[in-house]
Design a protein around this motif. Structure first.
Motif, mmCIF file in Angstrom:
data_model
loop_
_atom_site.group_PDB
_atom_site.id
_atom_site.type_symbol
_atom_site.label_atom_id
_atom_site.label_comp_id
_atom_site.label_asym_id
_atom_site.label_seq_id
_atom_site.Cartn_x
_atom_site.Cartn_y
_atom_site.Cartn_z
ATOM 1 N N TYR A 110 -93.058 41.722 -21.736
ATOM 2 C CA TYR A 110 -92.263 42.192 -22.860
ATOM 3 C C TYR A 110 -92.893 43.383 -23.573
ATOM 4 O O TYR A 110 -92.184 44.190 -24.172
ATOM 5 C CB TYR A 110 -92.010 41.049 -23.845
ATOM 6 N N ALA B 27 -95.437 31.437 -21.553
ATOM 7 C CA ALA B 27 -95.256 32.259 -22.754
ATOM 8 C C ALA B 27 -96.378 33.272 -22.900
ATOM 9 O O ALA B 27 -96.150 34.448 -23.244
ATOM 10 C CB ALA B 27 -95.172 31.362 -23.988
ATOM 11 N N MET C 96 -95.824 36.027 -20.410
ATOM 12 C CA MET C 96 -94.630 36.837 -20.671
ATOM 13 C C MET C 96 -94.937 37.991 -21.617
ATOM 14 O O MET C 96 -94.216 38.992 -21.640
ATOM 15 C CB MET C 96 -93.517 35.968 -21.265
ATOM 16 N N VAL D 216 -95.525 25.508 -20.825
ATOM 17 C CA VAL D 216 -94.963 26.400 -21.847
ATOM 18 C C VAL D 216 -95.995 27.432 -22.273
ATOM 19 O O VAL D 216 -95.715 28.638 -22.344
ATOM 20 C CB VAL D 216 -94.488 25.585 -23.076
ATOM 21 N N THR E 9 -88.639 34.717 -28.950
ATOM 22 C CA THR E 9 -88.322 33.328 -28.576
ATOM 23 C C THR E 9 -89.425 32.722 -27.718
ATOM 24 O O THR E 9 -89.872 31.588 -27.956
ATOM 25 C CB THR E 9 -86.982 33.287 -27.813
ATOM 26 N N THR E 10 -89.863 33.470 -26.707
ATOM 27 C CA THR E 10 -90.898 32.939 -25.814
ATOM 28 C C THR E 10 -92.199 32.686 -26.567
ATOM 29 O O THR E 10 -92.872 31.670 -26.343
ATOM 30 C CB THR E 10 -91.158 33.898 -24.639
ATOM 31 N N GLN E 11 -92.574 33.600 -27.463
ATOM 32 C CA GLN E 11 -93.848 33.446 -28.165
ATOM 33 C C GLN E 11 -93.798 32.296 -29.175
ATOM 34 O O GLN E 11 -94.784 31.586 -29.379
ATOM 35 C CB GLN E 11 -94.233 34.757 -28.848
ATOM 36 N N GLU F 220 -86.149 37.117 -15.264
ATOM 37 C CA GLU F 220 -86.333 36.903 -16.700
ATOM 38 C C GLU F 220 -85.531 35.698 -17.211
ATOM 39 O O GLU F 220 -86.052 34.854 -17.959
ATOM 40 C CB GLU F 220 -85.943 38.160 -17.483
ATOM 41 N N ILE G 158 -87.186 32.290 -18.918
ATOM 42 C CA ILE G 158 -86.843 31.759 -20.245
ATOM 43 C C ILE G 158 -86.293 30.337 -20.108
ATOM 44 O O ILE G 158 -86.618 29.447 -20.909
ATOM 45 C CB ILE G 158 -85.829 32.688 -20.942
ATOM 46 N N LEU H 259 -89.186 28.038 -19.622
ATOM 47 C CA LEU H 259 -89.852 27.775 -20.896
ATOM 48 C C LEU H 259 -89.096 26.723 -21.710
ATOM 49 O O LEU H 259 -89.693 25.775 -22.229
ATOM 50 C CB LEU H 259 -89.929 29.068 -21.710
ATOM 51 N N ARG H 260 -87.796 26.920 -21.830
ATOM 52 C CA ARG H 260 -86.995 25.986 -22.635
ATOM 53 C C ARG H 260 -87.010 24.583 -22.014
ATOM 54 O O ARG H 260 -87.093 23.576 -22.721
ATOM 55 C CB ARG H 260 -85.558 26.497 -22.760
ATOM 56 N N PRO I 27 -85.686 38.099 -26.855
ATOM 57 C CA PRO I 27 -86.290 37.034 -26.034
ATOM 58 C C PRO I 27 -87.813 37.004 -26.151
ATOM 59 O O PRO I 27 -88.424 35.948 -25.982
ATOM 60 C CB PRO I 27 -85.834 37.377 -24.607
#
Length: 962
Positions: free
Chosen positions: A698, A691, A694, A687, A709-711, A668, A672, A675-676, A706
């Motif tokens: 989730y 996302a 993910m 990305v 954040t990902t979405q 995980e 993340i 993604l960043r 998180p």
């Protein structure tokens, strides 16, 4: 409170004394009740077995402690044995026993209770016996001729206890016997000045007499005890040290009398053990246990290899262990550095020459070749009790010719490599220091006052040093040499990774230089896949500071799994990479900073970009492989089915849903990070892919922070690409994350925005999904009529489409709403239909959810046995599938409610305790509700236990969460 009881084990401590210990002079009016609550709390924290050992016994409480369970008892026992050995003049054994006793200490005793009224005398007593043990150990070491290594330690003790004359006397003797007689005289003058200035008194008659004898160059003060293997005889002079009582020392024996009992001098070339050595108590004991004077096989040399990355403290531990074991090896302790990490390691011929000279062989008698010197060395060491420390070995081949041939000797080897080639050696790999040990090292150099004044800044500095002893010593030394600096100033200087290694250097000590030596010694030839270990290590600098698997390394190195494993094995053997569990690896925090420096300096920007994009694309494909199992019958995101990577990439294989979920949990942080990283580099396609996928993880894991954040990142990238289907998907995902977090209105705004896009695109399945989500949000708000209206729209639309899997989900959600509205027959009908469809579409996860809800409805209808059966079936599915935290929490909560209604209070409590632990671990919003249920059960228990308690007995709670 517990400390107060443990200070007087197996004895009743009165309530009054306990109140004094807890509150001092400010005892509250309700102290009795509060103390009782404290006792109850401590018992619960200790658990049922240990907690039962705190017994109520008039007029207070006692704690039952068994033999050797309490560190104070073990300490006092070792000290008693040490004093017995000293009385028998067995100074070596006395030194060992006092050292073992002192290893048990970690700073000041009971620091939080130092001023707490009735325990103050106990704490003062503990401090006194510790100081007495220190003095006794120093006294024994002086009698063993270790004066040179004691001077620095004694100066430090005097700084802490400036008015203790005994310490000044010992320092005078240590300096005098080390040949530093002017300094010995100065030590007396400093003592006299301190006593006159502080107390207005002169030094005692004994101290003045010692000073006079030094001025007279009394020959009895020069006597050495060369053999540490036996107690001194009754004629040996004790004039070379000071006794621990107030009597004058007995100097009636002459130097001639003592000299008659001296043995031939033994070789001891050990460096001085640092006075700042701290921690490693477990490792030190293990080394001593293995190498101590036990019966070894005559032809097997007891040998231990200490390995670990540069700066981890191998040499310091080896030297401390050798000093501790000196009494077990009375014929000598030999130390030699093999310079294994230097560009020119020492040859066996050269090292054997040094060892033979240490054993008394003159240069003229040294054989000229390696074989002859090795044979002479084995001959000289045969049958002798020698301890040999081979420090900084490059490899097993360098160390092997230096081994003695007799089991009477022992060998301690240190190396940055693990040296499996020394097949008879016991391996011991050193990891970073634990936080408490790191604090002890830092405090020992900086001082308690500065550390206590800035605990948060100290914690930051320790974190930046990563438990690496070399880094800790350098950071502490820099601070100690700059009195104007605060700890916070040092923390600020260490904060930036780009300059951290620049800051971690002082004079000739530097963390970067230590790492560079290991890096320079990596094999130069390429591995079978064409990559060198040096390049592989540089590439690891592109990873964040988390654990990683061999699949990740294979993609990073652009190698097969087998080739990547070989490269990692070499890096692990040289301590540049750590292995945590089989197949998982990590870099020490400071080594990762070093790897980042190398990758930035020695890889081009194009190489870094190409490698990073390859790795992030692999993560997208690996996540897709996991989601195919986790999502099963669920609709996949737009375009997600197409792989991003190369056909030859090796993806993780998952046998079942549980394995896929476990991989997502393990990776995980990396996902993340991916993604960043992709977002920062504007690789929007990666990305959007990660996302979107993910979402499946989730929805099961329920980690809303998180998730959101990902979405958000994904939605921003989809918007940048102009990809409307992906944007609608990710807006829906963001709404789901906000709904999990309890931000219902913001969630519905996201759903409505996605709804408009799907209507424009004519996406009927997407519309059903959004209708279901809006209905779910309204249900969670308690707006049940609106929720049923939206569920009805979704049910009609999905029936028209013919998507049975989606219909099962919508019916389950509608049933939940009917259940909470009190329409239980309708809820039963919808649950039964939902379960039927979930079974038909083989959606086991949905079967479990529906059975959990169905069990709650049956409980409310009073069908408790049927309810219990549904919950057990649901939990069995959870066990098979793995961790769906939110669903497991609901199942445990509702199972507890059913048990409570059945009157099975203990079973209810157990279920709710499991649920609460899970809620707290996953930061679920229902934790407070479950806590309330457990409190109601506790109240009911107290009411039954005390019929006089005000208020009627409460039944166990029956309202479970939804």
């Amino acid at each position: 409170m517990l400390t107060s009881l443990l200070l007087e084990p197996n004895q009743v401590v009165s309530v009054d004394r306990l109140c004094g210990a807890v509150w001092g002079d400010a005892v509250p009016s309700a102290a009795m009740a509060s103390l009782h609550n404290h006792v109850m709390h401590v018992r619960r924290q200790l658990g049922s077995q240990a907690g039962a050992r705190i017994r109520t016994q008039s007029p207070g409480y006692l704690v039952e402690v068994r033999h050797a369970e309490l560190d104070v008892e073990v300490f006092e026992s070792l000290c008693a044995k040490g004093h017995q050995a000293a009385l028998a003049q067995d100074w070596a054994q006395a030194s060992v026993l006092f050292r073992e006793a002192l290893v048990l200490w970690r700073g000041e005793p009971c620091p939080d209770l130092a001023e707490a009224g009735t325990v103050a005398s106990h704490i003062h007593g503990l401090s006194e016996i510790r100081l007495a043990a220190l003095v006794a150990r120093v006294d024994a070491d002086l009698r063993l001729g270790r004066h040179g290594e004691l001077v620095a330690e004694l100066r430090m003790l005097i700084n802490e206890h400036p008015l203790r004359e005994m310490l000044h006397e010992l320092l005078m003797l240590a300096l005098y016997q080390a040949g530093r007689r002017v300094e010995a005289m100065d030590a007396f003058l400093q003592l006299r000045k301190t006593l006159v200035d502080e107390l207005g008194v002169e030094p005692s008659a004994r101290t003045r007499d010692l000073h006079r004898r030094m001025l007279d160059a009394d020959p009895t003060l020069d006597i050495r005890y060369a053999s540490a293997s036996k107690p001194a005889t009754k004629n040996a002079s004790n004039a070379s040290t000071i006794t621990n009582d107030d009597n004058e020392t007995d100097d009636t024996n002459t130097a001639t009398d003592a000299a008659q009992d001296q043995q031939p001098a033994t070789a001891s070339t050990l460096p001085t053990s640092s006075i700042h050595f701290s921690g490693r108590a477990t490792e030190l004991r293990a080394i001593c246990d293995h190498l101590a004077a036990a019966e070894h096989e005559a032809h097997t040399v007891p040998m231990l290899v200490l390995s670990g990355l540069g700066g981890i403290g191998k040499s310091a531990l080896a030297v401390r262990a050798a000093h501790t074991l000196s009494a077990d090896y009375p014929d000598g302790q030999l130390y030699i550095s093999l310079h294994g990490t230097s560009s020119v390691p020492r040859t066996a011929t050269e090292v054997l020459g040094n060892l033979l000279r240490d054993l008394g062989v003159p240069n003229s008698d040294l054989p000229s070749d390696e074989e002859g010197r090795a044979a002479r060395f084995r001959s000289l060491t045969s049958g002798r009790r020698l301890l040999i420390v081979l420090d900084d070995a490059r490899d097993a081949a360098q160390a092997r010719p230096l081994l003695p041939g007799s089991g009477s000797c022992a060998v301690l080897v240190t190396s940055r490599r693990r040296l499996p080639g020394l097949v008879d050696a016991i391996p011991m790999h050193l990891d970073a220091l634990a936080p408490a040990e790191a604090l002890e090292v830092f405090t020992g150099i900086v001082g308690t006052k500065r550390v206590d004044a800035e605990p948060e800044a100290t914690a930051q500095v320790l974190g930046y040093c990563g438990g690496l002893p070399l880094a800790l010593r350098i950071a502490a030394a820099r601070l100690a040499s700059r009195p104007a600096w605060t700890v916070a100033m040092l923390a600020t200087r260490l904060d930036g990774e780009h300059r951290r290694l620049d800051e971690l250097r002082v004079e000739d000590l530097a963390v970067r230089a230590s790492f560079q030596m290991s890096f320079s010694n990596l094999p130069g030839q390429p591995a079978p896949g064409g990559l060198t270990c040096a390049v592989a290590f540089r590439l690891l600098g592109l990873l964040p500071g988390y654990e990683f698997g061999v699949h990740v390394a294979a993609v990073l190195f652009d190698q097969t799994l087998e080739q990547a494993e070989d490269l990692l094995a070499t890096l692990t053997d040289t301590s540049l990479v750590e292995t945590t569990v089989p197949g998982r690896y990590r870099l020490h925090d400071l080594l990762r900073v070093f790897a980042v420096e190398l990758s930035s300096a020695e890889l081009t920007e194009d190489e870094r970009d190409r490698t990073s994009r390859r790795l992030l694309s692999w993560y997208a494909d690996a996540l897709l492989a996991a989601v195919r199992l986790i999502g099963r019958s669920k609709r996949m995101p737009p375009g997600a089915e197409q792989a991003m990577g190369e056909p030859h990439w090796q993806l993780p294989e998952f046998a079942a849903h549980r394995d896929a979920l476990a991989w997502c949990q393990a990776e995980e942080d990396h996902l993340i990070w991916a993604l960043r990283t992709a977002s920062a580099r504007k690789w929007h396609d990666i990305v959007v892919r990660i996302a979107s996928l993910m979402w499946f993880y989730y929805i099961v894991a329920g980690s809303h922070a998180p998730f959101a954040t990902t979405q958000r990142l994904g939605a921003d990238s989809a918007l940048a690409l102009g990809d409307e289907p992906a944007y609608a998907w990710l807006l829906t995902g963001l709404g789901s994350a906000l709904k999990q977090a309890g931000d219902y209105e913001e969630a519905i705004d996201c759903f409505r925005s996605a709804l408009r896009i799907r209507q424009r695109l004519g996406d009927e399945r997407g519309l059903v999904n959004i209708q279901n989500n809006i209905a779910s949000a309204r249900y969670l708000q308690g707006r049940y009529d609106e929720a049923l209206e939206w569920f009805g729209q979704a049910e009609a639309a999905v029936t028209a489409i013919g998507d049975l899997a989606a219909l099962s989900i919508i019916l389950n959600n509608a049933a939940e709403t009917c259940n909470d509205m009190g329409d239980l027959p309708e809820a039963v009908a919808k649950y039964e239909r939902s379960i039927e469809l979930a079974v038909a579409t083989r959606n086991l996860h949905q079967v479990g959810m529906a059975r959990t809800g169905f069990g709650e409805t049956l409980r409310r209808m009073g069908r408790l046995t049927d309810s219990l059966e549904q919950h057990r079936l649901a939990l069995a599915i959870q066990d098979e599938l793995g961790s769906d935290h939110r669903q497991l929490l609901t199942a445990l909560d509702r199972l507890g409610a059913t048990f409570a209604d059945l009157g099975r209070v203990q079973d209810a409590r157990h279920s709710w305790q499991e649920a609460l632990a899970l809620a707290e671990r996953t930061t679920d919003l229902r934790a407070a509700e479950i806590r309330d249920r457990l409190e109601e059960v506790a109240k009911a228990d107290r009411s039954q236990a005390d019929p006089n308690q005000a208020g009627p007995s409460q039944a166990g709670p029956s309202q479970a969460s939804s």
